[in-house]
Scaffold this active site. Sequence first.
Site, mmCIF file in Angstrom:
data_model
loop_
_atom_site.group_PDB
_atom_site.id
_atom_site.type_symbol
_atom_site.label_atom_id
_atom_site.label_comp_id
_atom_site.label_asym_id
_atom_site.label_seq_id
_atom_site.Cartn_x
_atom_site.Cartn_y
_atom_site.Cartn_z
ATOM 1 N N ARG A 1 58.981 26.244 62.156
ATOM 2 C CA ARG A 1 59.174 24.793 62.172
ATOM 3 C C ARG A 1 57.815 24.103 62.295
ATOM 4 O O ARG A 1 57.571 23.066 61.662
ATOM 5 C CB ARG A 1 60.073 24.381 63.346
ATOM 6 C CG ARG A 1 61.555 24.708 63.184
ATOM 7 C CD ARG A 1 62.223 23.855 62.115
ATOM 8 N NE ARG A 1 62.163 22.439 62.421
ATOM 9 C CZ ARG A 1 63.058 21.787 63.185
ATOM 10 N NH1 ARG A 1 64.068 22.451 63.734
ATOM 11 N NH2 ARG A 1 62.950 20.493 63.379
ATOM 12 N N ASP B 1 75.146 28.424 62.274
ATOM 13 C CA ASP B 1 74.782 27.273 63.098
ATOM 14 C C ASP B 1 75.927 27.019 64.074
ATOM 15 O O ASP B 1 77.006 27.616 63.965
ATOM 16 C CB ASP B 1 74.528 26.046 62.205
ATOM 17 C CG ASP B 1 73.975 24.850 62.978
ATOM 18 O OD1 ASP B 1 73.340 25.067 64.035
ATOM 19 O OD2 ASP B 1 74.182 23.707 62.540
ATOM 20 N N ARG C 1 65.208 11.536 63.873
ATOM 21 C CA ARG C 1 66.278 12.502 64.168
ATOM 22 C C ARG C 1 67.453 11.657 64.633
ATOM 23 O O ARG C 1 67.493 11.193 65.785
ATOM 24 C CB ARG C 1 65.835 13.496 65.235
ATOM 25 C CG ARG C 1 66.879 14.564 65.580
ATOM 26 C CD ARG C 1 66.315 15.542 66.611
ATOM 27 N NE ARG C 1 67.323 16.432 67.143
ATOM 28 C CZ ARG C 1 67.626 17.627 66.649
ATOM 29 N NH1 ARG C 1 66.985 18.063 65.565
ATOM 30 N NH2 ARG C 1 68.551 18.380 67.211
ATOM 31 N N HIS D 1 69.506 18.397 56.900
ATOM 32 C CA HIS D 1 68.449 18.826 57.826
ATOM 33 C C HIS D 1 67.337 19.484 57.002
ATOM 34 O O HIS D 1 67.061 20.668 57.126
ATOM 35 C CB HIS D 1 69.027 19.809 58.840
ATOM 36 C CG HIS D 1 68.200 19.967 60.078
ATOM 37 N ND1 HIS D 1 66.954 19.407 60.228
ATOM 38 C CD2 HIS D 1 68.439 20.652 61.239
ATOM 39 C CE1 HIS D 1 66.471 19.714 61.409
ATOM 40 N NE2 HIS D 1 67.343 20.468 62.050
ATOM 41 N N CYS E 1 69.324 28.275 63.269
ATOM 42 C CA CYS E 1 68.340 27.215 63.485
ATOM 43 C C CYS E 1 68.152 26.870 64.953
ATOM 44 O O CYS E 1 67.196 26.178 65.295
ATOM 45 C CB CYS E 1 68.728 25.976 62.688
ATOM 46 S SG CYS E 1 70.229 25.170 63.278
ATOM 47 N N GLN F 1 64.223 21.548 58.524
ATOM 48 C CA GLN F 1 64.608 22.875 58.997
ATOM 49 C C GLN F 1 64.608 23.880 57.847
ATOM 50 O O GLN F 1 64.159 25.019 57.996
ATOM 51 C CB GLN F 1 65.999 22.817 59.627
ATOM 52 C CG GLN F 1 66.565 24.170 60.034
ATOM 53 C CD GLN F 1 65.806 24.790 61.189
ATOM 54 O OE1 GLN F 1 65.688 24.185 62.238
ATOM 55 N NE2 GLN F 1 65.318 26.005 60.998
#
Length: 354
Positions: free
Chosen positions: A335, A267, A149, A176, A307, A179
């Site tokens: 997730r 987001d 990450r 991402h 998310c 996700q």
Amino acid sequence: MTKAARPAKKPAPATQAPKQASRPRVAAATKSSGPVLLTPETLPAPVMAGRDFLSNLDMSAQELRAVLDTAHSMRRGEWRGVRPLSGLSLALVFEKASLRTRTTFDVGMYQLGGHAITLSNQEIGLGTRERVSDVARNLERWVDGVMGRVYLQQTLVELAEHASVPVVNGLSDMLHPAQLLADYQTIEQEYGQDLAGRRVVYIGDGNNLANSHIHMGILTGTDVTVVTPVGYEPNAGVLMDAVKAGVNVTLTNDLAAVEGADVLYTDVWISMGQEAEADIRRRAFRGYQVTPGMLDTIAPGGIFLHCLPAHYGEETVPEATEHPKSRVFDQAENRLHAQKALLYHLMGAMKPRW
């Protein structure tokens, strides 16, 4: 153990269909009987063995189908008791803070019988204390996979180039993809597997989430619309991916595009590392906030996804994430299931080193 004893990383096929599972699939259980539990003998064959996952386009549509099928099966509880990653380990490399990514990858490895070790950037110093290539060459000799990450997509590219074990994108400035596996598992729970033509409308910053939504549109046939202020559009290279695939992506700053959406997604306006632009971004995105009133304009059976974390008062409000059309917390749960499925299909064919 010499490196020659490790399975070679396989290149992602451009058009080749994944190998079919040689073992029988188990039918879904009825509500009355509970889940039909899988056994080591009835697990599906891993379809991405030894590969990297830096982008959703690192998998074919058929491989995506296999991963999502596995994620649904895991959510139903059919994998309870099997430990296909027993004896394997995953390094979790964090340049950016995390709640969902750290917890779900760590718990996921535990539930699959493996082990995860968390490494902060203070401990590693990617590109500062040590070259990224040296970090990769060290980690490949100790662990069986690496999840990163990070700030830059290029960091993941370098890790993957120099590590012989699978490298997974847990988030970068560009994409991402993990996700989006959870997102599409959530969408399929609502609409089923055939998503071709479903309208997915992303509103807000044309960031890594918007980019990955475009890639998933390529794989699934969803009709992706990105509603964003002028100057905040998705990455030009990602848009070119859609052009090359012959997929149309609608870009607009007209909020009316939200109306009738099957899926409305947003987001944060200010991602980690963009704090210096906070005031400029708040002014640019004023009016792009998802509210209960906006949710009233999407399709009657439409759903709202985010998310997380949510910056309430900016891109959305608590009344939206708690709205009857919200699936935000189902999405967060997924997730765990989607990433476990991904890890299985990347690492499930590996043998323990010891």
